[in-house]
Design an enzyme around this catalytic site. Structure first.
Site, PDB file in Angstrom:
ATOM      1  N   ARG A 209      65.088  72.581  45.280  1.00 30.19           N
ATOM      2  CA  ARG A 209      66.397  72.883  44.710  1.00 30.19           C
ATOM      3  C   ARG A 209      67.032  71.656  44.081  1.00 30.19           C
ATOM      4  NH1 ARG A 209      69.325  75.152  49.112  1.00 30.19           N
ATOM      5  NH2 ARG A 209      68.311  77.116  48.621  1.00 30.19           N
TER       6      ARG A 209
ATOM      7  N   TYR B 149      68.123  55.584  50.275  1.00 27.52           N
ATOM      8  CA  TYR B 149      67.781  56.468  51.384  1.00 27.52           C
ATOM      9  C   TYR B 149      66.999  55.685  52.421  1.00 27.52           C
ATOM     10  CZ  TYR B 149      68.923  60.888  48.956  1.00 27.52           C
ATOM     11  OH  TYR B 149      69.562  61.921  48.325  1.00 27.52           O
TER      12      TYR B 149
ATOM     13  N   HIS C 299      67.900  59.054  56.571  1.00 23.84           N
ATOM     14  CA  HIS C 299      67.049  60.172  56.151  1.00 23.84           C
ATOM     15  C   HIS C 299      65.759  60.283  56.951  1.00 23.84           C
ATOM     16  CE1 HIS C 299      64.564  62.460  53.081  1.00 23.84           C
ATOM     17  NE2 HIS C 299      65.675  63.162  53.099  1.00 23.84           N
TER      18      HIS C 299
ATOM     19  N   HIS D 202      56.972  70.673  51.662  1.00 31.05           N
ATOM     20  CA  HIS D 202      57.952  69.618  51.877  1.00 31.05           C
ATOM     21  C   HIS D 202      57.314  68.364  52.469  1.00 31.05           C
ATOM     22  CE1 HIS D 202      61.698  67.938  53.913  1.00 31.05           C
ATOM     23  NE2 HIS D 202      62.099  68.112  52.681  1.00 31.05           N
TER      24      HIS D 202
END
Length: 694
Positions: free
Chosen positions: A416, A479, A599, A446
């Site tokens: 997304r 991150y 993260h 993922h």
């Protein structure tokens, strides 16, 4: 309720056991907003946190609120695990979101905007400009802005126009001098032009919508401009692809992105306080929205645009940029990097970004493999990466394929927000001869993995990277992520099997070391948690982005009740309620929110006395990660590597500057006593590692 929760119950009330997922997400935005409220930060850093909150709320309404609205529309009577119905969630979300927006607007207008002005970035209203400045901007308008504007009138011959998602618009009322008739028109503020227009040498900026508003006479020649007011619409933006029915996923997704749906529903209307009620009512009617969908902003709409201010060349206004160190285990320097594969033959390497430089570790691993004549194949997953032309790792894959290597790229087209970039890269990779695979039907891929296969004369050897973050050089500087570079035969064989499962017909069973979802990851993670509940001096430490899965939460409750001590470091959503007697009294939850976005996913099981087991990977403890995505979690062994993971966890648990703690009744900022900042400490340790390895 507090008394009931305090007693041990055989079947606790549903709403006592779990916190609401959606409200927990809003709680996270509140913690980010608190960073923007800290005047100890630079003005630009405060602006950056405001932009993060604004963009996060946009996506929250696009995806989460739109989903709840669809449930309500469909008459769904069920509840979320915490016991809230869709209607109750929407009502509570509105109250909490309104509070966030009011705080956000106040922080910007009363604190950040004045501080930016004092520091040399003055956001000036058109009315406050001097005549030469107005003339300068008017000339700019005529040359660069006017040609791309399209006024759309509304009358019997012109129906109300479609207002695109997240677009900034002007609601304009004009009057015909001859007839006296008033007409409504909409003017879209061009999104491809800078929102903040520099004037007078760059120390002052003017909002683009004010520049357009000041020159509406160019668009409505001969008409009297009666009034104009900015507004913004948020729409349902969840792309749903029926992959079982899509003969060509790439073509199907491209078609959907060109027109996500014929008319995706509006879910939020933001207007300036200046807009009168009659115009608000008209917009809500045309957009089919209710009063609860209206958000009145007493200030600047779309604070996400503040990101563009952070790109201005004002180094004195921001924190010094950290570029990271080259991990000493990989040796060399930026100018003369060591051969990473040679280093991996001696020992595994743990990398910790952004403290360890991405470009001289993971990126260099793929880059060197692409140019190595003995490398036979490279396989990689791509979930999110930078825009086309700016992704060195993907360019390395292209170069490797062009030199005859077997290159496989598993590109997740439906990540997304990155659909367009991933489609562009898929086309580029295919053109270069890379075998591009789009994953497993019905699942998002993922996992963060790279596999390199090399001919070393007497044998074929494999090397891999398994990480927690995307292969994106831009986000790798902000991150916080960890990754494992390894030549371990069992681990690399597992990664090879995983790719075979993703690209072919392997059943994906029988992994030696890695934990893979969907499939074994859920069961194996539950078993690790349960084992600590049964062990003497049970101990669990987990660091992740989100903890939502009810089964995992129940397992943690059971382990706590059995005597295990549990520390959870959860950056975002946490649906577990800690500190409840007889349920979770041995569970502590904290969140680190600071300069870098936390993260990494790190899982530690075992006491110091018995010895701990460590895992890292791509999966949060959420239903989607455990059941609906391909995820890879890997064990980390070896004293040097596990010591680094222990340090990362220990530093996060010791923080009393960036940390928040979750109590049974909500989040609270940890009281600062020692002044221990986890991210600053990790920067210090990275600098020490670089000096020791020099």
């Amino acid at each position: 309720m507090a008394e009931l929760v305090a007693r041990r119950l055989e079947a606790p009330a549903v709403d006592a056991r779990y916190l609401n997922r959606e409200l927990s997400q809003l709680d996270y935005y509140a913690r980010v907003l608190a960073c923007a409220e800290e005047d100890s930060r630079s003005a630009l850093d405060q602006a950056r946190f405001l932009a993060i909150v604004s963009q996060g709320l946009d996506e929250f309404f696009q995806i989460r609120v739109s989903g709840l609205r669809e449930q309500l529309k469909a008459g769904v009577l069920g509840t979320s695990p915490d016991g809230m119905s869709p209607r109750a969630q929407l009502e509570t979300i509105r109250a909490q979101a309104q509070d966030l927006v009011a705080r956000q607007t106040h922080v910007f207008e009363k604190r950040v905007r004045p501080r930016l002005g004092s520091a040399g970035i003055e956001i000036t209203d058109w009315a406050d400009l001097k005549k030469p400045e107005r003339e300068e901007l008017t000339a700019l308008f005529e040359e660069r802005v006017f040609p791309v504007l399209t006024p759309l009138s509304v009358d019997p011959a012109h129906p109300f126009p479609h207002i695109s998602d997240l677009s900034l618009n002007l609601a304009v009322v004009v009057r015909d001098p001859s007839s006296g008739a008033k007409r409504f028109a909409r003017v879209k503020v061009p999104s491809l032009l800078p929102r903040f227009v520099e004037v007078g040498g760059g120390r002052r900026v003017v909002l683009l919508e004010q520049l357009v508003a000041a020159n509406l006479g160019h668009l409505f020649a001969g008409m009297k401009i009666v009034e104009h007011h900015p507004f913004r619409v948020t729409r349902d933006a969840d792309v749903e692809v029926e992959v079982d029915e899509a003969g060509d996923l790439l073509v199907t997704l491209e078609t959907l992105l060109r027109a996500r749906r014929p008319a995706p529903e509006a879910v939020r209307l933001e207007v300036a306080t200046s807009m009168p009620q009659r115009l608000r009512t008209m917009l809500m009617r045309e957009l089919r929205l209710a009063q609860d969908d209206l958000y009145v902003i007493d200030g600047l709409l779309d604070l996400g645009a503040l990101w563009s201010l952070t790109a201005l060349k004002r180094p004195a206004l921001r924190e010094e940029r950290w570029v990271g160190i080259t991990p000493p285990e990989l040796g060399g320097s930026v100018a003369e990097p060591i051969e990473i594969i040679s280093s991996l033959r001696k020992h595994d390497v743990l990398v910790h970004h952004p403290y360890d430089r991405f470009s001289t570790s993971v990126e260099a691993f793929v880059d060197q493999a692409a140019d190595d004549p003995d490398v036979l194949a490279i396989k990689q997953t791509i979930y999110r990466t930078s825009d086309e032309g700016e992704a060195p790792i993907v360019r390395s894959l292209v170069r490797a394929a062009e030199t005859g290597k077997e290159v496989v790229a598993l590109v997740e087209l439906t990540a997304r927000g990155d659909e367009e970039a991933n489609i562009a890269w898929a086309r580029t990779l295919e053109k270069a001869g890379v075998h591009v695979v789009y994953g497993v039907v019905g699942l998002k891929t993922h996992a963060k993995t790279v596999l390199v296969v090399r001919n070393e004369g007497d044998a074929i050897r494999r090397y891999c990277h398994i990480g927690t973050g995307n292969y994106n050089p831009a986000t790798a500087t902000v991150y916080e992520d960890v990754g494992l570079l390894s030549a371990d035969p069992a681990l690399t064989a597992d990664v090879a099997d995983l790719f075979n499962h993703l690209t072919g017909y392997s059943n994906g069973n029988g992994y030696r070391k890695i934990l893979v979802a969907p499939g074994a990851l859920r069961a194996q993670m539950l078993e690790l948690i349960r084992a600590e509940g049964q062990a003497p001096e049970g101990r669990i430490v987990m660091k992740m982005n989100n903890l939502v899965d009810s089964e995992m939460i129940d397992a943690l409750y059971a382990a706590s009740d059995a005597g295990a001590e549990i520390d959870l470091i959860v950056r975002g959503m946490c649906c577990l309620r800690p500190g409840v007697e007889g349920l979770s009294e041995r569970i502590r939850v904290r969140s680190i929110v600071g300069r870098f976005l936390e993260h990494s996913r790190i899982f530690r099981f075992g006491s110091d006395e018995r010895g701990a087991r460590y895992y890292i990977g791509s999966a949060d403890l959420m239903p989607r990660n455990l059941d609906q995505r391909v995820e890879c979690v890997a064990p980390v062994a070896g004293a040097a590597l596990t010591e680094r993971l222990e340090t990362i966890l220990g530093v996060a648990l010791a923080d009393d500057v960036l940390a928040w703690e979750l109590r049974p009744d909500g989040w609270r900022k940890v009281r600062t006593k020692a002044g221990f900042n986890a991210q600053d400490r990790l920067l210090e340790l990275a600098t020490q590692r670089a000096s020791a390895g020099a």
